[in-house]
Design a protein around this motif. Structure first.
Motif, PDB file in Angstrom:
ATOM      1  N   ASN A  25       0.809  -1.222   0.000  1.00 14.27           N
ATOM      2  CA  ASN A  25       0.000   0.000   0.000  1.00 14.27           C
ATOM      3  C   ASN A  25       0.841   1.270   0.000  1.00 14.27           C
ATOM      4  O   ASN A  25       0.301   2.365  -0.112  1.00 14.27           O
ATOM      5  CB  ASN A  25      -0.932   0.021   1.218  1.00 14.27           C
ATOM      6  CG  ASN A  25      -2.044  -1.007   1.092  1.00 14.27           C
ATOM      7  OD1 ASN A  25      -2.467  -1.332  -0.005  1.00 14.27           O
ATOM      8  ND2 ASN A  25      -2.495  -1.522   2.227  1.00 14.27           N
ATOM      9  N   SER A  26       2.144   1.140   0.136  1.00 11.80           N
ATOM     10  CA  SER A  26       3.005   2.318   0.187  1.00 11.80           C
ATOM     11  C   SER A  26       3.426   2.731  -1.210  1.00 11.80           C
ATOM     12  O   SER A  26       3.218   2.010  -2.185  1.00 11.80           O
ATOM     13  CB  SER A  26       4.250   2.037   1.040  1.00 11.80           C
ATOM     14  OG  SER A  26       5.137   1.191   0.337  1.00 11.80           O
ATOM     15  N   ASP A  27       4.033   3.893  -1.294  1.00  8.46           N
ATOM     16  CA  ASP A  27       4.543   4.374  -2.574  1.00  8.46           C
ATOM     17  C   ASP A  27       5.975   3.941  -2.820  1.00  8.46           C
ATOM     18  O   ASP A  27       6.591   4.343  -3.802  1.00  8.46           O
ATOM     19  CB  ASP A  27       4.477   5.911  -2.624  1.00  8.46           C
ATOM     20  CG  ASP A  27       3.042   6.400  -2.685  1.00  8.46           C
ATOM     21  OD1 ASP A  27       2.189   5.663  -3.207  1.00  8.46           O
ATOM     22  OD2 ASP A  27       2.780   7.522  -2.196  1.00  8.46           O
ATOM     23  N   ASP A  28       6.526   3.169  -1.893  1.00  9.07           N
ATOM     24  CA  ASP A  28       7.916   2.745  -2.029  1.00  9.07           C
ATOM     25  C   ASP A  28       8.084   1.797  -3.205  1.00  9.07           C
ATOM     26  O   ASP A  28       7.182   1.019  -3.532  1.00  9.07           O
ATOM     27  CB  ASP A  28       8.399   2.036  -0.753  1.00  9.07           C
ATOM     28  CG  ASP A  28       8.476   2.983   0.422  1.00  9.07           C
ATOM     29  OD1 ASP A  28       8.454   4.205   0.209  1.00  9.07           O
ATOM     30  OD2 ASP A  28       8.549   2.494   1.562  1.00  9.07           O
ATOM     31  N   ASP A  29       9.227   1.867  -3.813  1.00 12.22           N
ATOM     32  CA  ASP A  29       9.581   0.937  -4.880  1.00 12.22           C
ATOM     33  C   ASP A  29      10.495  -0.121  -4.274  1.00 12.22           C
ATOM     34  O   ASP A  29      11.660   0.130  -3.995  1.00 12.22           O
ATOM     35  CB  ASP A  29      10.297   1.681  -6.018  1.00 12.22           C
ATOM     36  CG  ASP A  29      10.607   0.767  -7.199  1.00 12.22           C
ATOM     37  OD1 ASP A  29      10.523  -0.474  -7.045  1.00 12.22           O
ATOM     38  OD2 ASP A  29      10.937   1.300  -8.262  1.00 12.22           O
ATOM     39  N   SER A  30       9.968  -1.304  -4.059  1.00  6.30           N
ATOM     40  CA  SER A  30      10.719  -2.344  -3.364  1.00  6.30           C
ATOM     41  C   SER A  30      11.940  -2.814  -4.136  1.00  6.30           C
ATOM     42  O   SER A  30      12.831  -3.439  -3.572  1.00  6.30           O
ATOM     43  CB  SER A  30       9.824  -3.532  -3.031  1.00  6.30           C
ATOM     44  OG  SER A  30       9.308  -4.085  -4.220  1.00  6.30           O
ATOM     45  N   GLU A  31      11.985  -2.521  -5.443  1.00  2.90           N
ATOM     46  CA  GLU A  31      13.174  -2.908  -6.209  1.00  2.90           C
ATOM     47  C   GLU A  31      14.324  -1.950  -5.946  1.00  2.90           C
ATOM     48  O   GLU A  31      15.482  -2.275  -6.186  1.00  2.90           O
ATOM     49  CB  GLU A  31      12.840  -2.986  -7.693  1.00  2.90           C
ATOM     50  CG  GLU A  31      11.919  -4.153  -8.015  1.00  2.90           C
ATOM     51  CD  GLU A  31      11.632  -4.284  -9.498  1.00  2.90           C
ATOM     52  OE1 GLU A  31      12.242  -3.563 -10.303  1.00  2.90           O
ATOM     53  OE2 GLU A  31      10.793  -5.132  -9.845  1.00  2.90           O
ATOM     54  N   ILE A  32      13.998  -0.749  -5.477  1.00  6.69           N
ATOM     55  CA  ILE A  32      15.023   0.236  -5.142  1.00  6.69           C
ATOM     56  C   ILE A  32      15.191   0.310  -3.620  1.00  6.69           C
ATOM     57  O   ILE A  32      16.297   0.290  -3.098  1.00  6.69           O
ATOM     58  CB  ILE A  32      14.655   1.625  -5.709  1.00  6.69           C
ATOM     59  CG1 ILE A  32      14.602   1.581  -7.234  1.00  6.69           C
ATOM     60  CG2 ILE A  32      15.636   2.684  -5.228  1.00  6.69           C
ATOM     61  CD1 ILE A  32      14.027   2.826  -7.880  1.00  6.69           C
TER      62      ILE A  32
END
Length: 198
Positions: A25-32
């Motif tokens: 649900n976050s705006d984080d990019d888990s690949e970065i």
């Protein structure tokens, strides 16, 4: 209320499921970005089976949950239960090891005792030796008590002797039951600056 019975595999799974929902649900990019899960306590090694369960589940989730692919795992332990077998198990589960310590001498760790009132410092040093000898990198989480602030000269020796990967300092909190001198925070902050410069 830090009891092993309070952190069962079921509760840990619920917490992990909640963590995954929050990542999605976050705006984080888990690949970065690199989400971090820290096993903390009390003493997390008192509940090693649940820690192993969660770490294994996370490592399995990395294969099909994109948001978990770069998740970092670490533990902050007092080191008294950290033997070679446990250190190798944590390494195989990709759990980074951080050891909590109150300074660089027996005297600065005088308040670290077990339930039988035995000093923890010799066992902390033994855990550092075990990890060093196995080639396992360790970080230190150093609580800055008065003794440590006054006698910080051992830090570079400790880092060198035990091949410490990283280091963090924790400033103590003052309270009614544990008052600190009014100059403590300023001296602790200056200590941190001086040690990092050195």
């Amino acid at each position: 209320h830090f009891l092993s019975e309070n952190m069962t595999e079921t509760i840990a799974d619920e917490a992990l499921d909640f963590f995954i929902r929050q990542l999605k649900n976050s705006d984080d990019d888990s690949e970065i970005d690199h989400p971090v899960i820290i096993f903390y306590g009390g003493e997390p090694l008192l509940n090693l089976p649940v820690l192993e369960h969660v770490a294994q589940r996370i490592n399995d989730l990395r294969k099909y949950e994109r948001c978990m692919a770069n998740t970092e795992l670490s533990i902050v332990t007092n080191g008294t239960l950290l033997d070679g077998e446990t250190a190798q198990k944590l390494q195989s589960l990709k759990v980074q090891i951080g050891i909590s310590i109150d300074g660089f001498s027996e005297k600065s760790n005088a308040l670290r005792v077990d339930v039988a009132n035995r000093p923890a410092y010799p066992r902390i040093i033994r855990a550092l030796e075990v990890c060093r000898d196995l080639g396992i990198e360790v970080s230190l989480s150093v609580t800055l008590n008065e003794e440590t602030i006054q006698h910080g000269e051992g830090i570079l020796r400790l880092i060198s002797d035990y091949k410490i990967k990283s280091l963090g300092f924790n400033i103590m909190m003052s309270g009614e039951s544990f008052p600190l001198p009014t100059t403590y925070r300023e001296r602790a902050a200056q200590f941190i600056i001086d040690q990092f410069v050195e």
